[in-house]
Design an enzyme around this catalytic site. Structure first.
Site, PDB file in Angstrom:
ATOM      1  N   LYS A   1     -92.415   2.181 -45.907  1.00 59.50           N
ATOM      2  CA  LYS A   1     -91.964   3.822 -44.790  1.00 59.50           C
ATOM      3  C   LYS A   1     -93.411   4.277 -45.441  1.00 59.50           C
ATOM      4  CE  LYS A   1     -89.916   5.686 -41.320  1.00 59.50           C
ATOM      5  NZ  LYS A   1     -89.404   5.140 -40.956  1.00 59.50           N
TER       6      LYS A   1
HETATM    7  P1  NAD Z   1     -89.663   9.726 -31.026  1.00 66.22           P
HETATM    8  O1  NAD Z   1     -90.441  10.699 -31.801  1.00 66.22           O
HETATM    9  O2  NAD Z   1     -89.778   8.616 -30.268  1.00 66.22           O
HETATM   10  O3  NAD Z   1     -88.428  10.756 -30.739  1.00 66.22           O
HETATM   11  C1  NAD Z   1     -88.432  11.878 -31.445  1.00 66.22           C
HETATM   12  C2  NAD Z   1     -87.378  13.205 -31.308  1.00 66.22           C
HETATM   13  O4  NAD Z   1     -86.615  13.670 -31.296  1.00 66.22           O
HETATM   14  C3  NAD Z   1     -88.158  13.678 -29.404  1.00 66.22           C
HETATM   15  O5  NAD Z   1     -87.798  13.992 -28.380  1.00 66.22           O
HETATM   16  C4  NAD Z   1     -88.193  14.966 -30.337  1.00 66.22           C
HETATM   17  O6  NAD Z   1     -88.624  16.337 -28.914  1.00 66.22           O
HETATM   18  C5  NAD Z   1     -86.700  15.600 -31.024  1.00 66.22           C
HETATM   19  N1  NAD Z   1     -86.264  15.898 -31.365  1.00 66.22           N
HETATM   20  C6  NAD Z   1     -86.933  16.475 -32.649  1.00 66.22           C
HETATM   21  N2  NAD Z   1     -87.027  17.960 -33.144  1.00 66.22           N
HETATM   22  C7  NAD Z   1     -85.978  18.219 -32.847  1.00 66.22           C
HETATM   23  C8  NAD Z   1     -84.742  18.929 -32.555  1.00 66.22           C
HETATM   24  N3  NAD Z   1     -84.462  20.034 -33.431  1.00 66.22           N
HETATM   25  N4  NAD Z   1     -83.672  18.587 -31.836  1.00 66.22           N
HETATM   26  C9  NAD Z   1     -83.283  18.394 -30.503  1.00 66.22           C
HETATM   27  N5  NAD Z   1     -84.041  17.218 -30.889  1.00 66.22           N
HETATM   28  C10 NAD Z   1     -85.495  17.100 -31.486  1.00 66.22           C
HETATM   29  O7  NAD Z   1     -88.855   9.826 -32.494  1.00 66.22           O
HETATM   30  P2  NAD Z   1     -87.748   7.473 -32.714  1.00 66.22           P
HETATM   31  O8  NAD Z   1     -88.775   6.984 -32.949  1.00 66.22           O
HETATM   32  O9  NAD Z   1     -87.043   8.433 -32.232  1.00 66.22           O
HETATM   33  O10 NAD Z   1     -86.798   8.924 -33.785  1.00 66.22           O
HETATM   34  C11 NAD Z   1     -86.260   9.054 -34.151  1.00 66.22           C
HETATM   35  C12 NAD Z   1     -85.125   8.904 -35.127  1.00 66.22           C
HETATM   36  O11 NAD Z   1     -84.994   7.976 -34.994  1.00 66.22           O
HETATM   37  C13 NAD Z   1     -86.215   9.414 -36.807  1.00 66.22           C
HETATM   38  O12 NAD Z   1     -85.425   9.846 -37.477  1.00 66.22           O
HETATM   39  C14 NAD Z   1     -86.311   7.836 -37.329  1.00 66.22           C
HETATM   40  O13 NAD Z   1     -86.636   7.670 -37.766  1.00 66.22           O
HETATM   41  C15 NAD Z   1     -85.068   6.895 -36.251  1.00 66.22           C
HETATM   42  N6  NAD Z   1     -85.331   5.612 -36.592  1.00 66.22           N
HETATM   43  C16 NAD Z   1     -86.273   5.611 -35.502  1.00 66.22           C
HETATM   44  C17 NAD Z   1     -86.072   3.849 -35.043  1.00 66.22           C
HETATM   45  C18 NAD Z   1     -87.439   3.763 -34.013  1.00 66.22           C
HETATM   46  O14 NAD Z   1     -87.337   2.023 -33.782  1.00 66.22           O
HETATM   47  N7  NAD Z   1     -88.253   4.234 -33.670  1.00 66.22           N
HETATM   48  C19 NAD Z   1     -85.693   3.331 -35.780  1.00 66.22           C
HETATM   49  C20 NAD Z   1     -85.043   3.679 -36.635  1.00 66.22           C
HETATM   50  C21 NAD Z   1     -84.844   4.822 -36.771  1.00 66.22           C
END
Ligand code: NAD
Length: 436
Positions: A126
Site C-alpha cells: 500500500k
Molecule cells: P474514493 O476516494 O473514490 O471515495 C471515497 C468516498 O468516501 C467519497 O465519496 C467520500 O466523500 C466518502 N467519504 C469519506 N469520508 C466519509 C464519511 N465520513 N461519511 C461518508 N462518506 C465519506 O475512494 P474508494 O476508492 O471508493 O475507496 C473507498 C474505500 O474502499 C477505502 O477504504 C478503500 O481502501 C477501499 N477499497 C477501494 C478499492 C478500489 O478499487 N478503489 C478496492 C478495495 C477497497
C-alpha cells in the site's frame, strides 16, 4: 528447513475487555489482533504468524512539490510492501490528510490477506501521501504524483510491486504514475500500475470491479442465508469508486438502495433512491449532499438508519463501539478496508449481525487489477463480458470457501476469511523456507 527450529510462542490471547480502549482506532493494532485471533483458531505455525506480524519493506519518502503560488511544500509519503511470498506486492495509493504509517501498514497487511483469500498470485502493499487533494490544483496533484512515483520507483515495477487507485486517487493519477515510471525506463511500461485509463492499457470493467464484487458476495450471502435480496433495503456509506458503483449495480439488479452518503452528508428514502439521477447529480456537483429529491441525513447518524444491508464504503473505523449498538442492519458488507473496529465487531457478533469482511467483500477490485496486469503483460485484451465472468467465478468461489469454513469451524466470517488466506500464506512461507 525445519520451521520448528525458529519457534516463537504465539502471542497470549487478548481479552476483549483489555483491548477495548487501546485498540479502537489504530488500524495496525486492529489488523494484528485479527491476525492473532485467526492464527490461534487454526493453530498456524508460529514461524508463519510471526513473519506476517512484520512488513517486509517500509519506504518513507519526502515529496517536494512546487505549488501554484511558487512556494515549495514538502509532503510525506509511504510505500509499504507487507509480504511477497506468493508473488509481486499489490496495493493502492491513497491521498488523504489522515494517512499515517500505521494506516498504510495495516492496509498493506490487509492486501496480503485479500490476495491470499481470493488466491491471486500476489503479496500485499500500500502507498499513501499525507495531503489534502481537495485543496490542490490539478497541476499540483500531477507534480505530487510524479515526484512521489520517482521516489518510490526504486521499489515498484511490474514484477515487484504494482500500485492501483485508492481513496482520492483515480485513473488520471494512475496514468501519471505509469508515464513517470515509463519515462525513467525509456519505454512504455503499462504493467507497473493498474486502474489506468483504457487508452494506455487499462482494463474494461476495472472501474466497477470493486462494487461488482460487493454485489456478488451480497447475492451469494442472500442465497446461503435464504433471504430475498430484492426485498432487503440497502444503505451505502461513501459515494466514490466503491460505494457509487456498488449502489448502482445493486439498483441495476432490482435491489432497493434506500440510503447513500458522501463526506458532505447522506440521502435517505425508504421507498428507494433513484441512483441513475443521483449519479448524474454527482457528476455535475462536488458532493451529493445538496441533491434535493431525497431526505437529507447527517453523516454521524447515517449508519444507524433502518436497513437490512449496510455497505460501509468510505474509510476505516466507520463502525465503532460508539455506534455499533445502534446499527439496525442484519448484514454488513465491508466495501471499505477496515470500516469496522474490532470492538464493534464483537458487539455486532453478539447482536447476531453477519459481517462479510473487507478482505473478501471488496476483493473484486484487486481481482480485475490482476486481470489488467495479465492483459498488459500479454498485450492482449479481453472483452468486458469475459472479465465479469472471470471476476464472478473468483469471487463466488472465494465466498463459498469462506462461508463453508465459517460454518464448519463455527467462527465469524472475518476469522474464516483469515483462516482461508492464512492457510495459503502459511504453506507458501513453509515451502519457500527462510533465506539464508
Ligand atoms: P474514493 O476516494 O473514490 O471515495 C471515497 C468516498 O468516501 C467519497 O465519496 C467520500 O466523500 C466518502 N467519504 C469519506 N469520508 C466519509 C464519511 N465520513 N461519511 C461518508 N462518506 C465519506 O475512494 P474508494 O476508492 O471508493 O475507496 C473507498 C474505500 O474502499 C477505502 O477504504 C478503500 O481502501 C477501499 N477499497 C477501494 C478499492 C478500489 O478499487 N478503489 C478496492 C478495495 C477497497
Amino acid at each position: 528447513m525445519d520451521t520448528k527450529t525458529t519457534p516463537k510462542p504465539s502471542p497470549a490471547p487478548v481479552k476483549v475487555a483489555e483491548h477495548m480502549e487501546a485498540h479502537d482506532g489504530n488500524p495496525w493494532r486492529q489488523a494484528m489482533e485479527q491476525l492473532d485471533r485467526a492464527g490461534r483458531a487454526m493453530k498456524l505455525e508460529p514461524f508463519a504468524l510471526e513473519r506476517l506480524r512484520h512488513c517486509k519493506r517500509i519506504l518513507t519518502v519526502s515529496v517536494p512539490v512546487k505549488m501554484d503560488d511558487g512556494r515549495v511544500e514538502v509532503f510525506e509519503g509511504y510505500r509499504i510492501q507487507h509480504n511477497m511470498d506468493r508473488g509481486p506486492a499489490k496495493g493502492g495509493i491513497r491521498y488523504h490528510p489522515q494517512v499515517s504509517l500505521d494506516e498504510v501498514k495495516a492496509l498493506s497487511f490487509w492486501m496480503t490477506m485479500k490476495c491470499a483469500v481470493v488466491n491471486l498470485p500476489y503479496g500485499g502493499a500500500k502507498g499513501g501521501i499525507i495531503c489534502d487533494p481537495k485543496k490542490m490544483s490539478k497541476g499540483e496533484l500531477e507534480r505530487l504524483t510524479r515526484r512521489y512515483t520517482a521516489e518510490i520507483s526504486i521499489i515498484i515495477g511490474p514484477d515487484k510491486d504494482i500500485p492501483a487507485p485508492d481513496v482520492n486517487t483515480n485513473e488520471q493519477v494512475m496514468a501519471w504514475v505509469m508515464d513517470t515510471y515509463s519515462m525513467t525506463l525509456g519505454y512504455s511500461c503499462p504493467g507497473v500500475v493498474t486502474g489506468k485509463p483504457l487508452e494506455i492499457g487499462g482494463s474494461l470493467g476495472r472501474r466497477e470491479a470493486t462494487g461488482r464484487g460487493v454485489f456478488y458476495v451480497t447475492r451469494e450471502l442472500a442465497a446461503r442465508r435464504g433471504f430475498d435480496l430484492r426485498k432487503a433495503p440497502i444503505i451505502v456509506q461513501g459515494f466514490g469508486n466503491v460505494g457509487s458503483n456498488a449502489a448502482n449495480i445493486f439498483a441495476e439488479h432490482g435491489c432497493k438502495v434506500v440510503g447513500v452518503s458522501d463526506v458532505g452528508g447522506g440521502l435517505y428514502d425508504p421507498k428507494g433512491l433513484d441512483l441513475h439521477d443521483i449519479l448524474h447529480y454527482r457528476d455535475t456537483h462536488d458532493s451529493i449532499a445538496d441533491y434535493d429529491k431525497a431526505e437529507h441525513m447527517p453523516i454521524d447518524k447515517f449508519l444507524e438508519l433502518p436497513c437490512d444491508i449496510l455497505v460501509p464504503a468510505a474509510m476505516e473505523n466507520a463502525i465503532t463501539k460508539a455506534n455499533a449498538p445502534r446499527i439496525q442492519a442484519k448484514y454488513i458488507i465491508e466495501g471499505a478496508n477496515g470500516p469496522t473496529s474490532n470492538d464493534a465487531d464483537h458487539i455486532l457478533h453478539d447482536k447476531g449481525v453477519v459481517v462479510v469482511p473487507d478482505i473478501l467483500a471488496n476483493a473484486g477490485g484487486v481481482t480485475v487489477s490482476y486481470f489488467e496486469w495479465v492483459q498488459d503483460m500479454q498485450s492482449y485484451f479481453w472483452s468486458e463480458k469475459e472479465i465479469n465472468a472471470r471476476l464472478q467465478d473468483i469471487i463466488v468461489g472465494a465466498f463459498t470457501e469462506v462461508y463453508d469454513v465459517h460454518l464448519k469451524e463455527k467462527v465469524d466470517m472475518r476469522t474464516a476469511a483469515f483462516m482461508v488466506g492464512l492457510r495459503r500464506l502459511g504453506k507458501a512461507a513453509t515451502i519457500r523456507g527462510m533465506y539464508p
